[in-house]
Design a protein around this motif. Structure first.
Motif, PDB file in Angstrom:
ATOM      1  N   GLY A 149     -10.562 -49.040  -6.887  1.00 42.37           N
ATOM      2  CA  GLY A 149     -11.231 -49.109  -5.594  1.00 42.37           C
ATOM      3  C   GLY A 149     -10.241 -49.469  -4.500  1.00 42.37           C
ATOM      4  N   GLU A 150     -10.777 -49.847  -3.348  1.00 42.05           N
ATOM      5  CA  GLU A 150      -9.910 -50.073  -2.193  1.00 42.05           C
ATOM      6  C   GLU A 150      -9.432 -51.524  -2.107  1.00 42.05           C
ATOM      7  OE1 GLU A 150     -11.779 -49.238   1.509  1.00 42.05           O
ATOM      8  OE2 GLU A 150      -9.902 -49.356   2.625  1.00 42.05           O
ATOM      9  N   ALA A 151     -10.372 -52.436  -1.847  1.00 40.17           N
ATOM     10  CA  ALA A 151      -9.987 -53.839  -1.621  1.00 40.17           C
ATOM     11  C   ALA A 151     -11.181 -54.728  -1.943  1.00 40.17           C
ATOM     12  CB  ALA A 151      -9.583 -54.029  -0.161  1.00 40.17           C
ATOM     13  N   PRO A 152     -10.930 -55.976  -2.322  1.00 40.16           N
ATOM     14  CA  PRO A 152     -12.062 -56.859  -2.618  1.00 40.16           C
ATOM     15  C   PRO A 152     -12.890 -57.128  -1.368  1.00 40.16           C
ATOM     16  CG  PRO A 152      -9.942 -57.891  -3.187  1.00 40.16           C
ATOM     17  CD  PRO A 152      -9.632 -56.625  -2.471  1.00 40.16           C
ATOM     18  N   GLY A 153     -14.186 -57.305  -1.573  1.00 38.29           N
ATOM     19  CA  GLY A 153     -15.070 -57.742  -0.491  1.00 38.29           C
ATOM     20  C   GLY A 153     -15.361 -59.233  -0.650  1.00 38.29           C
ATOM     21  N   GLU A 156     -16.217 -60.417  -4.312  1.00 41.06           N
ATOM     22  CA  GLU A 156     -15.048 -60.314  -5.187  1.00 41.06           C
ATOM     23  C   GLU A 156     -14.047 -61.424  -4.854  1.00 41.06           C
ATOM     24  OE1 GLU A 156     -16.390 -57.714  -3.477  1.00 41.06           O
ATOM     25  OE2 GLU A 156     -17.323 -56.744  -5.217  1.00 41.06           O
ATOM     26  N   PRO A 162     -12.833 -57.805  -9.416  1.00 38.14           N
ATOM     27  CA  PRO A 162     -13.208 -56.639  -8.607  1.00 38.14           C
ATOM     28  C   PRO A 162     -14.635 -56.178  -8.889  1.00 38.14           C
ATOM     29  CG  PRO A 162     -11.801 -55.958 -10.422  1.00 38.14           C
ATOM     30  CD  PRO A 162     -11.878 -57.463 -10.484  1.00 38.14           C
ATOM     31  N   PHE A 163     -15.259 -55.595  -7.890  1.00 34.56           N
ATOM     32  CA  PHE A 163     -16.569 -54.946  -8.036  1.00 34.56           C
ATOM     33  C   PHE A 163     -17.605 -55.823  -8.730  1.00 34.56           C
ATOM     34  CE2 PHE A 163     -13.969 -51.240  -7.049  1.00 34.56           C
ATOM     35  CZ  PHE A 163     -14.799 -50.576  -6.165  1.00 34.56           C
ATOM     36  N   SER A 167     -22.142 -53.121  -4.806  1.00 29.38           N
ATOM     37  CA  SER A 167     -21.558 -51.828  -5.184  1.00 29.38           C
ATOM     38  C   SER A 167     -21.001 -51.905  -6.606  1.00 29.38           C
ATOM     39  CB  SER A 167     -20.492 -51.383  -4.184  1.00 29.38           C
ATOM     40  OG  SER A 167     -19.469 -52.322  -4.106  1.00 29.38           O
ATOM     41  N   ASN A 190      -8.165 -52.696  -7.837  1.00 28.70           N
ATOM     42  CA  ASN A 190      -8.153 -52.216  -6.449  1.00 28.70           C
ATOM     43  C   ASN A 190      -6.714 -51.966  -6.009  1.00 28.70           C
ATOM     44  OD1 ASN A 190     -10.929 -52.358  -5.446  1.00 28.70           O
ATOM     45  ND2 ASN A 190     -10.767 -54.553  -5.830  1.00 28.70           N
ATOM     46  N   HIS A 271     -17.158 -43.666  -3.362  1.00 32.15           N
ATOM     47  CA  HIS A 271     -17.185 -45.117  -3.562  1.00 32.15           C
ATOM     48  C   HIS A 271     -18.644 -45.551  -3.749  1.00 32.15           C
ATOM     49  CE1 HIS A 271     -16.756 -49.380  -2.795  1.00 32.15           C
ATOM     50  NE2 HIS A 271     -15.441 -49.227  -2.867  1.00 32.15           N
TER      51      HIS A 271
HETATM   52  N1  URA Z   1     -15.149 -52.374  -2.885  1.00 31.90           N
HETATM   53  C1  URA Z   1     -13.937 -52.124  -3.410  1.00 31.90           C
HETATM   54  O1  URA Z   1     -13.299 -51.127  -3.068  1.00 31.90           O
HETATM   55  N2  URA Z   1     -13.473 -52.979  -4.316  1.00 31.90           N
HETATM   56  C2  URA Z   1     -14.145 -54.054  -4.740  1.00 31.90           C
HETATM   57  O2  URA Z   1     -13.645 -54.781  -5.586  1.00 31.90           O
HETATM   58  C3  URA Z   1     -15.406 -54.281  -4.174  1.00 31.90           C
HETATM   59  C4  URA Z   1     -15.889 -53.442  -3.242  1.00 31.90           C
END
Ligand code: URA
Length: 305
Positions: A149-153, A156, A162-163, A167, A190, A271
């Protein structure tokens, strides 16, 4: 509702309501001890520029000797004083050498645990200053399937995995539907290891700094297939033509990612956060997940298009 000055708890309620409102609008990370009023700052800078312009001598008249400007105009102009508020470590402007440091650190890791420790100890990415946790990866490192994925929210960042938010729950259900799970036969990571404040998009520099680490993480996991969750991870890692394309063009198309002479098969898809907002796209994502399953179960050969 205005707070009641005779009732101390009504002030607290108002403060709690304000904090809740900030959190709901994504302002959930304190960056300094006191707020900075950027409107006031720019108004002051404008006023100072106007004062300087007024004090500048008029242009010399044609034919007249050049008058020397008053000595004070040679003094360097100071910008209006800014309050110094940060108390912790301050942000550094990353440079090419930070990317080189990240590259050298990543290359020196010979195991996943070493890489995790190196990223934990790495101070070259500003995002680390505002994040609560480093979000490294989750799942079975021996998996043939790796999802990126892209980046932690926010969730996370709090849990350090992650994730794990809404989502992530959808992602888990999609994986389960094709017989995969992070506890058993999938690994999730991520591109970015620290939550960007307020969930803003990571900058190109932040991506460049994290890139060597995620590339090394892929090498160490050595998956048969990478699934990119959304356009951002595909763009960050594939580069080239992918950078110009939207996820609707990229998804479902086989790609290859070359790392250290080895080629990894990759399949971009939507995503899960996008699927939550746009459920009509779940049908195409489902097709991508079935394609991934077929590929993995056919020993890494491409299923017919
Ligand atoms: N979206 C992401 O791209 N990564 C995560 O870990 C959580 C949400």
């Amino acid at each position: 509702m205005p707070s009641d000055p005779t009732n101390p708890s009504s002030g607290l309620d108002a403060a709690a309501a304000l904090l809740e409102w900030y959190a709901a609008t994504g302002v959930d990370t304190p960056l300094a001890e006191a707020p900075v009023d950027r409107f006031e700052e720019s108004a002051k800078a404008k006023a100072a520029a106007e004062t300087r312009a007024e004090r500048r001598p008029p242009p010399p008249q044609a034919g007249a000797g050049r008058p020397l400007p008053p000595a004070t105009d040679f003094a360097p102009q100071r910008s209006p004083a800014r309050p110094v508020v940060a108390t912790g470590p301050t942000a550094q402007l990353p440079t090419e050498s930070t990317v080189m440091q990240a590259r050298a650190a990543a290359q020196s890791a010979t195991t996943l645990d070493e890489l995790r420790a190196l990223i934990h100890g790495f101070d070259g990415c500003n995002l680390k200053l505002t994040a609560k946790n480093t979000v490294f990866g989750d799942g079975n490192p021996a998996s043939k399937l790796m999802l990126i994925g892209e980046a932690p929210g926010r969730d996370e960042d709090i849990e350090g995995r992650p994730f794990v938010g809404r989502s992530g729950q959808l992602l888990d259900r999609m994986l389960n539907a094709i017989g995969y799970s992070r506890n058993h036969n999938a690994y999730i990571a991520n591109v970015i290891y620290w939550r960007p404040p307020g969930n803003r998009d990571p900058s190109d520099v932040e991506v460049a700094i994290c890139r060597p680490f995620i590339l090394r993480q892929i090498e160490l996991i050595d998956p048969a297939l990478i699934v990119f969750l959304g356009a951002q991870p595909a763009k960050a890692l594939l580069g080239g033509e992918a950078v110009k394309q939207g996820i609707n063009k990229l998804r479902g198309r086989w790609c290859e990612l070359e790392i250290g002479g080895k080629r990894f098969k990759a399949l971009p898809t939507f995503h899960p956060a996008y699927l939550l907002r746009t459920p009509i796209k779940k049908r195409e994502a489902w097709r991508d997940f079935l394609t991934a399953k077929l590929f993995l179960e056919n020993g890494g050969t491409l299923p017919p298009a």
